[in-house]
Design a protein around this motif. Structure first.
Motif, PDB file in Angstrom:
ATOM      1  N   GLN A  24      10.746  10.880  33.217  1.00 24.18           N
ATOM      2  CA  GLN A  24      10.330  11.770  34.303  1.00 24.18           C
ATOM      3  C   GLN A  24      11.139  13.053  34.182  1.00 24.18           C
ATOM      4  O   GLN A  24      12.358  13.003  34.020  1.00 24.18           O
ATOM      5  CB  GLN A  24      10.599  11.076  35.648  1.00 24.18           C
ATOM      6  CG  GLN A  24      10.266  11.888  36.872  1.00 24.18           C
ATOM      7  CD  GLN A  24       8.758  11.993  37.115  1.00 24.18           C
ATOM      8  OE1 GLN A  24       7.950  11.517  36.339  1.00 24.18           O
ATOM      9  NE2 GLN A  24       8.383  12.631  38.183  1.00 24.18           N
ATOM     10  N   LEU A  48      -3.880  10.638  41.534  1.00 24.95           N
ATOM     11  CA  LEU A  48      -2.452  10.748  41.235  1.00 24.95           C
ATOM     12  C   LEU A  48      -1.967   9.473  40.546  1.00 24.95           C
ATOM     13  O   LEU A  48      -2.102   8.377  41.083  1.00 24.95           O
ATOM     14  CB  LEU A  48      -1.703  10.959  42.556  1.00 24.95           C
ATOM     15  CG  LEU A  48      -0.261  11.419  42.454  1.00 24.95           C
ATOM     16  CD1 LEU A  48      -0.147  12.779  41.787  1.00 24.95           C
ATOM     17  CD2 LEU A  48       0.365  11.469  43.835  1.00 24.95           C
ATOM     18  N   CYS A 102       5.436   8.235  49.549  1.00 20.56           N
ATOM     19  CA  CYS A 102       6.224   7.900  48.359  1.00 20.56           C
ATOM     20  C   CYS A 102       7.694   7.955  48.726  1.00 20.56           C
ATOM     21  O   CYS A 102       8.057   8.574  49.722  1.00 20.56           O
ATOM     22  CB  CYS A 102       5.877   8.846  47.204  1.00 20.56           C
ATOM     23  SG  CYS A 102       7.069  10.126  46.901  1.00 20.56           S
ATOM     24  N   CYS A 143       2.547  15.096  40.970  1.00 16.64           N
ATOM     25  CA  CYS A 143       3.473  14.626  42.016  1.00 16.64           C
ATOM     26  C   CYS A 143       3.047  15.148  43.387  1.00 16.64           C
ATOM     27  O   CYS A 143       2.985  16.351  43.603  1.00 16.64           O
ATOM     28  CB  CYS A 143       4.878  15.119  41.681  1.00 16.64           C
ATOM     29  SG  CYS A 143       6.072  14.759  42.971  1.00 16.64           S
ATOM     30  N   LEU A 144       2.768  14.237  44.279  1.00 13.44           N
ATOM     31  CA  LEU A 144       2.362  14.619  45.638  1.00 13.44           C
ATOM     32  C   LEU A 144       3.492  15.348  46.364  1.00 13.44           C
ATOM     33  O   LEU A 144       3.278  16.350  47.045  1.00 13.44           O
ATOM     34  CB  LEU A 144       1.971  13.354  46.410  1.00 13.44           C
ATOM     35  CG  LEU A 144       1.480  13.557  47.835  1.00 13.44           C
ATOM     36  CD1 LEU A 144       0.147  14.297  47.856  1.00 13.44           C
ATOM     37  CD2 LEU A 144       1.344  12.209  48.557  1.00 13.44           C
ATOM     38  N   GLU A 190       5.372   6.938  36.643  1.00 13.36           N
ATOM     39  CA  GLU A 190       4.462   7.959  37.183  1.00 13.36           C
ATOM     40  C   GLU A 190       3.438   8.443  36.161  1.00 13.36           C
ATOM     41  O   GLU A 190       2.526   9.194  36.469  1.00 13.36           O
ATOM     42  CB  GLU A 190       5.248   9.181  37.679  1.00 13.36           C
ATOM     43  CG  GLU A 190       6.210   8.888  38.815  1.00 13.36           C
ATOM     44  CD  GLU A 190       7.618   8.496  38.357  1.00 13.36           C
ATOM     45  OE1 GLU A 190       7.770   8.127  37.172  1.00 13.36           O
ATOM     46  OE2 GLU A 190       8.539   8.564  39.164  1.00 13.36           O
TER      47      GLU A 190
HETATM   48  S1  SF4 Z   1       5.594  11.433  41.145  1.00 13.93           S
HETATM   49 FE1  SF4 Z   1       4.666  10.207  42.795  1.00 13.93          FE
HETATM   50  S2  SF4 Z   1       6.236   8.708  43.357  1.00 13.93           S
HETATM   51 FE2  SF4 Z   1       7.262  10.325  42.199  1.00 13.93          FE
HETATM   52  S3  SF4 Z   1       8.018  11.767  43.731  1.00 13.93           S
HETATM   53 FE3  SF4 Z   1       6.013  12.467  43.088  1.00 13.93          FE
HETATM   54  S4  SF4 Z   1       4.534  11.592  44.527  1.00 13.93           S
HETATM   55 FE4  SF4 Z   1       6.464  10.480  44.716  1.00 13.93          FE
END
Ligand code: SF4
Ligand code: SF4
Length: 374
Positions: A183, A249, A269, A313-314, A371
């Motif tokens: 990530q 997503l 999340c 990413c939300l 993710e």
């Molecule tokens: S990628 Fe998904 S789980 Fe990770 S911070 Fe963003 S919305 Fe949240």
């Protein structure tokens, strides 16, 4: 449905991209969002509520999360004694894995453990001595009979050579991983872009590294018949090869993968803890199958690769902590994740035809905490 159960907000490490950034971010304010600063440090609701909640969904998957969830090993045991989800999983920094008895560890379907690459890099990001303790614990749990999936969860930023570090995780004499996810630390903090070197690094190191890694991934299929579980590649390849429908997503945040705060409130999340406008109900009364769903808005809703990216990413999409221009640099990396996989597809299809790899080699448990889009 998948739920991160946040057991504690406390952590026993002070990593550069998390604790370090929190210190730098302190005075920035937070975009006018209404925040709850008084969340309990440890989960304080009745586990019976969680058991009842989980019972309403036959496919409920619970992932222990923090802070560092193993700081609450006794609570983990209590939950595992009372709640009966389809699977238990955990996301941990791995330092305390030796504190949980094998009878519990061996029940985890998946353990996602934070390792950033080799010892030098992991200790640079996460603190001296971290790597050794984590690797020793991983050897111990394997010795004690853990047979589930163990995913190396890398956090990636400018000191990371993605090609070198992913290859190291897959093949080294210390502890070779079969599954790796990474990530990017990008778009999560308020004022880091200006003092970082993200653009230069992503253009000169990360994106060329992805292209090399994608070729290596398919080379390994050709040479050894192995499909390494490199989650970002696996997720994209799965869409391009088998599922041509637009994806939502990919982490599942806000539509199939939620989090339960330490006070029992449900949020889209784990990163959105305390954001009161996004509380979606309480574990005492909410219906897991009927939670409100949230989807990404601009710029993702108008993006020409939304169908394959899913929106990344939300949290980043809602909070817009990086400027439009800065976030566009992140989106370039998403495009450069998809681009090197596309030319590999004919090779993969040929390998199917030759029987060298099978479609099942590409299967994975979706929304397991990886993710997919870094
Ligand atoms: S990628 Fe998904 S789980 Fe990770 S911070 Fe963003 S919305 Fe949240
Ligand atoms: S590439 Fe960027 S703008 Fe497009 S969907 Fe993904 S995160 Fe959103």
């Amino acid at each position: 449905m998948f739920f991160h159960v946040i057991l504690t907000t406390e952590c026993n490490l002070q990593c550069r991209y998390c604790f370090g950034e929190t210190l730098e971010d302190f005075d920035e304010g937070f975009g006018g969002f209404d925040l709850d600063y008084s969340l309990p440090k440890k989960a304080n609701y009745d586990w019976k509520l969680l058991a009842d909640f989980c019972r309403k969904d036959a496919d409920c998957v619970l992932t222990f999360y923090g802070g560092e969830p193993l700081l609450c090993a006794d609570e983990i045991k209590r939950v595992m004694g009372m709640v009966q989800p389809k699977h238990f999983m955990i996301q941990t920094n791995g330092l305390l894995l030796d504190r949980l008895e094998p009878e519990y560890v061996n029940r985890f379907h998946t353990i996602l453990v934070s390792v950033d690459g080799d010892e030098e890099l992991t200790d640079y990001y996460r603190g001296k001595g971290t790597f050794r303790r984590v690797i020793d614990n991983l050897k111990l749990i394997r010795k004690n009979g853990f047979k589930g999936e163990l995913i190396a969860r890398m956090t990636v930023m400018e000191q990371t050579d993605i090609y070198k570090q992913v290859r190291w995780l897959l093949d080294n004499s210390e502890f070779a991983f079969c599954s790796v996810h990474w990530q990017l630390n990008a778009g999560f903090w308020g004022n880091d872009y200006a003092r970082r070197d993200f653009k230069r690094w992503s253009e000169t190191s990360y994106m060329p590294g992805l292209a090399k890694l994608a070729r290596f991934w398919v080379d390994q299929m050709e040479e050894k018949g192995i499909v390494h579980k490199l989650y970002p590649f696996l997720g994209i390849a799965d869409s391009l090869l088998f599922n041509h429908e637009p994806c939502l997503l990919r982490c599942g945040g806000g539509w199939i993968n939620y989090a339960i705060q330490t006070d029992g409130y449900i949020i889209p999340c784990p990163t959105m803890w305390g954001m009161k406008d996004y509380y979606l109900g309480h574990v005492a009364s909410a219906e897991p199958m009927n939670l409100k769903k949230l989807f990404v808005a601009e710029p993702c809703s108008n993006c020409d690769i939304l169908n394959v990216c899913g929106g990344r990413c939300l949290y980043a999409n809602i909070t817009k902590r990086w400027s439009k221009e800065a976030y566009a640099e992140v989106c370039k990396t998403v495009k450069d994740l998809v681009t090197p996989i596309e030319p590999q597809l004919p090779r993969i299809k040929q390998l199917f035809n030759d029987g060298k790899v099978k479609e099942q080699d590409f299967t994975f448990l979706k929304y397991n905490g990886c993710e997919i889009i870094p």
